[in-house]
Design a protein around this motif. Structure first.
Motif, short mmCIF file in Angstrom:
data_model
loop_
_atom_site.label_atom_id
_atom_site.label_comp_id
_atom_site.label_asym_id
_atom_site.label_seq_id
_atom_site.Cartn_x
_atom_site.Cartn_y
_atom_site.Cartn_z
N THR A 1 13.22 42.87 64.65
CA THR A 1 14.27 42.85 65.67
C THR A 1 15.23 41.69 65.39
O THR A 1 14.89 40.75 64.68
CB THR A 1 13.68 42.66 67.08
N GLY A 2 16.43 41.78 65.96
CA GLY A 2 17.42 40.73 65.73
C GLY A 2 18.44 40.73 66.85
O GLY A 2 18.35 41.51 67.80
N GLY A 3 19.43 39.85 66.72
CA GLY A 3 20.43 39.69 67.77
C GLY A 3 21.68 40.51 67.48
O GLY A 3 22.31 40.36 66.44
N LEU A 4 22.04 41.36 68.43
CA LEU A 4 23.22 42.23 68.28
C LEU A 4 24.46 41.51 68.80
O LEU A 4 24.43 40.91 69.87
CB LEU A 4 22.99 43.53 69.05
N SER A 5 25.53 41.58 68.02
CA SER A 5 26.78 40.95 68.43
C SER A 5 27.94 41.78 67.93
O SER A 5 27.76 42.72 67.16
CB SER A 5 26.87 39.53 67.84
N GLY A 6 29.14 41.41 68.36
CA GLY A 6 30.32 42.16 67.93
C GLY A 6 30.87 43.01 69.07
O GLY A 6 30.32 43.02 70.18
N PRO A 7 31.96 43.73 68.79
CA PRO A 7 32.64 44.50 69.84
C PRO A 7 31.72 45.42 70.64
O PRO A 7 32.00 45.69 71.82
CB PRO A 7 33.67 45.32 69.05
N CYS A 8 30.63 45.87 70.05
CA CYS A 8 29.73 46.79 70.78
C CYS A 8 29.10 46.15 72.01
O CYS A 8 28.71 46.85 72.93
CB CYS A 8 28.65 47.32 69.85
N VAL A 9 29.00 44.81 72.06
CA VAL A 9 28.36 44.18 73.23
C VAL A 9 29.38 43.76 74.29
O VAL A 9 29.00 43.28 75.36
CB VAL A 9 27.49 42.95 72.85
N LYS A 10 30.66 43.95 74.01
CA LYS A 10 31.68 43.40 74.90
C LYS A 10 31.57 43.87 76.36
O LYS A 10 31.62 43.04 77.27
CB LYS A 10 33.09 43.69 74.36
N PRO A 11 31.39 45.15 76.62
CA PRO A 11 31.32 45.56 78.03
C PRO A 11 30.16 44.92 78.78
O PRO A 11 30.28 44.59 79.97
CB PRO A 11 31.16 47.08 77.95
N VAL A 12 29.05 44.72 78.09
CA VAL A 12 27.89 44.08 78.72
C VAL A 12 28.21 42.62 79.03
O VAL A 12 27.94 42.11 80.13
CB VAL A 12 26.64 44.17 77.81
N ALA A 13 28.82 41.95 78.06
CA ALA A 13 29.18 40.54 78.23
C ALA A 13 30.17 40.37 79.38
O ALA A 13 30.04 39.47 80.21
CB ALA A 13 29.76 39.99 76.93
N LEU A 14 31.15 41.24 79.40
CA LEU A 14 32.18 41.18 80.45
C LEU A 14 31.54 41.35 81.83
O LEU A 14 31.84 40.63 82.78
CB LEU A 14 33.18 42.31 80.17
#
Lengths: 303, 260
Positions: free
Chosen positions: A212-225
């Motif tokens: 497993t690892g840490g997901l980042s980038g535009p795909c996580v933006k709605p969750v972050a927002l």
């Protein structure tokens, strides 16, 4: 030209655009591509008290709109940072801040004390949310009690601006934010990466050495927002928003949702000059909408 | 070396085989100096499944034409999208990245250099060969592929040195792998350079070690930033984990832990 400066825990930023720890090295790596003094701040690579080799290769898996990483806080330790790296970056004309990680209360404290002694490092970002380290910071970051405990301990010995980086891998991020606010954190930054996984179908194996690892980038933006918005409605301390920001528009969205400043992370890999461009874009947006100051848009979402 | 991010114009897109394309790119400015073994990071626009840049080794630099050549193997969506570039399109490129192969400082007449490439790993060997020839050496190329149709740019290689080949099906050169080629035992090489699939490079490195020949290999670990920031592309070395994108891609085999 709108006023772009913001204040976080007494620390003045010339503008709200900073770069996220682990995606911008020590800043110098990007100096050929942009003017580092044009952005509000740089969060340098996660630093621990002792040297860490990090996880085994492979550490990265690309996804459609982002990537997974499993670096595991590879760094040469706080002493090496203070003696070898700090002299090279201390005169960069922006807020140079250090992301501090640990696995025990004692080594969080020891590392924060070492960094506190460096005159030109006006803030630390306490990493209680790294998903890639066994017994790592995330153990502290996933319960309000654990988060409070580490912030309380570091707050006692760290007199400058203390920012706490929160994990999205929790049931309710606002509970964690409230807990660290209660212990005297000056600000929270969110979100760190989301726990994810990648599989190689042909080989029937995980792609990352750590599975497993840490997901980042535009795909996580709605969750972050969403998490920035929820946290903005739960705490009074400033929020530094991050998670998939890849242009000025994303940055403005985070500020409207309640962020006082933002960090650009993974997108630095796609466009090494994106942070400088984002400052220009925010200014154009403010002028176009007649805002005199960037602080006018913080939490200005009309709901 | 100072790095640049340039919007480069496609001057040619030559399909070499169904799975390989040769992109030639130019810039309005004179291209910066680039060393053999270095690579570039190419942004891929218009491929929904491609987020990161693609690291591509420098195949050749045509100074007279102000052109950079990239030999691209079509592996995934990103490289397939790159192969669809039309002449005149702009491609955003970060360059030059990484370290380089070592050009010997010994007497050229006494120095026998072998350049071993396999598959798309032959790409950096062309520019290395050209630079070695320009420095007065007579490089010898040993190129390996599955079959004759996979051996690329042979006419270009022949301009810079003798070319030997192996194919797995025997359709060109000697049948078998590069490490089985007779030239390895016929010439006392002073230095071997290699790039290709990891098992091939490991076999070449093993051969070099057994004969006490200096050997440099070019690695292609999965990479994100290309400039030493993300620490994703690390290779285990005698000095711990180091970034292939900045400490490499070229490594002296003595520094690697392959033997262990």
């Amino acid at each position: 030209m709108a006023k772009l400066n913001v204040n976080i825990g007494g620390l003045e930023f010339k503008n709200p655009v900073t770069t996220a720890s682990g995606t911008f090295g020590y800043g110098l790596e990007f100096a050929d591509f942009m003017d580092l003094s044009k952005i509000g701040g740089i969060f340098v690579k996660g630093t621990t008290i002792m040297h860490r080799e990090g996880n085994l290769y492979p550490r990265m898996a690309e996804t459609s709109a982002g990537m997974l990483n499993a670096v595991g806080l590879q760094n040469k330790g706080a002493d090496y940072f203070a003696e070898t790296i700090y002299p090279k970056i201390k005169d960069i004309d922006t807020n140079m801040m250090v992301n501090v990680s640990g696995s025990t209360l004692e080594n969080y404290i020891e590392c924060a004390e070492k960094i506190a002694a460096l005159e030109n490092i006006p803030a630390i970002e306490l990493n209680i949310s790294c998903p890639n380290v066994k017994q790592g910071g995330m153990a502290f970051g996933v319960t309000p009690q654990g988060a409070a405990e580490v912030v309380r301990a570091v707050r006692k010995i760290y007199p400058k601006t203390l920012i706490v980086k929160l994990s999205p891998n929790v049931t309710d991020i606002t509970e964690i934010a409230k807990a660290v606010e209660g212990e005297g954190a000056d600000a929270v930054s969110l979100i760190n990466t989301m726990l994810g996984m990648a599989v190689d179908a042909e080989k029937r194996k995980p792609i990352l050495s750590t599975i497993t690892g840490g997901l980042s980038g535009p795909c996580v933006k709605p969750v972050a927002l969403r998490m920035v918005w929820q946290t903005y409605n739960a705490v009074k301390i400033p929020i530094i928003g991050l998670g998939g920001i890849s242009n000025w528009k994303d940055a403005v969205e985070f500020m409207l949702a309640g962020a006082t400043a933002i960090q650009i992370g993974t997108y630095n890999f796609v466009d090494p000059a994106i942070s400088e461009k984002t400052v220009v874009g925010i200014n154009d947006y403010l002028d176009r909408h007649g805002f005199e100051s960037v602080t006018d848009i913080i939490g200005a979402l009309e709901v | 070396m100072k790095k640049y991010m340039l919007d480069m114009k496609v001057t040619a897109n030559v399909s070499l085989q169904p799975n390989y394309t040769l992109l030639k790119l130019t810039s309005e400015e004179t291209l910066p100096a680039m060393l053999p073994g270095q690579f570039v990071e190419v942004r891929v626009d218009g491929s929904p499944t491609t987020f990161l840049r693609r690291p591509i080794s420098i195949n050749f630099v045509d100074k007279a034409a102000n052109e950079l050549w990239l030999l691209i193997q079509l592996i995934g969506d990103g490289t397939k999208k790159m192969a669809q570039c039309a002449v005149g399109d702009l491609v955003n490129v970060m360059l030059p990245l990484g370290n380089s192969f070592t050009i010997p400082t010994t007497d050229a007449a006494q120095t026998k250099l072998l350049l071993v490439g396999g598959g798309v790993g032959t790409a950096p060997m062309l520019y290395l060969g050209a630079c070695l020839k320009a420095a007065g050496f007579a490089p010898i190329f040993l190129l390996g592929a599955r079959s004759a149709s996979d051996l690329l740019q042979l006419e270009d290689f022949k301009q810079y040195g003798e070319v030997y080949m192996t194919t797995e099906d025997g359709s060109a050169g000697e049948k078998g792998y590069v490490t089985n080629h007779s030239i390895l035992n016929e010439v006392d090489f002073s230095q071997i350079y290699t790039c290709g699939p990891k098992p091939m490079m490991m076999a070449v490195a093993k051969h070099a070690s057994s004969k006490n020949i200096a050997c440099e290999v070019s690695l292609e670990n999965t990479m994100a930033c290309g400039i030493g920031a993300c620490l994703c592309c690390v290779e285990k070395t005698s000095e711990g984990h180091v970034c292939v994108c900045t400490d490499g891609p070229v490594f002296n085999i003595e520094k690697l832990t392959w033997q262990n």
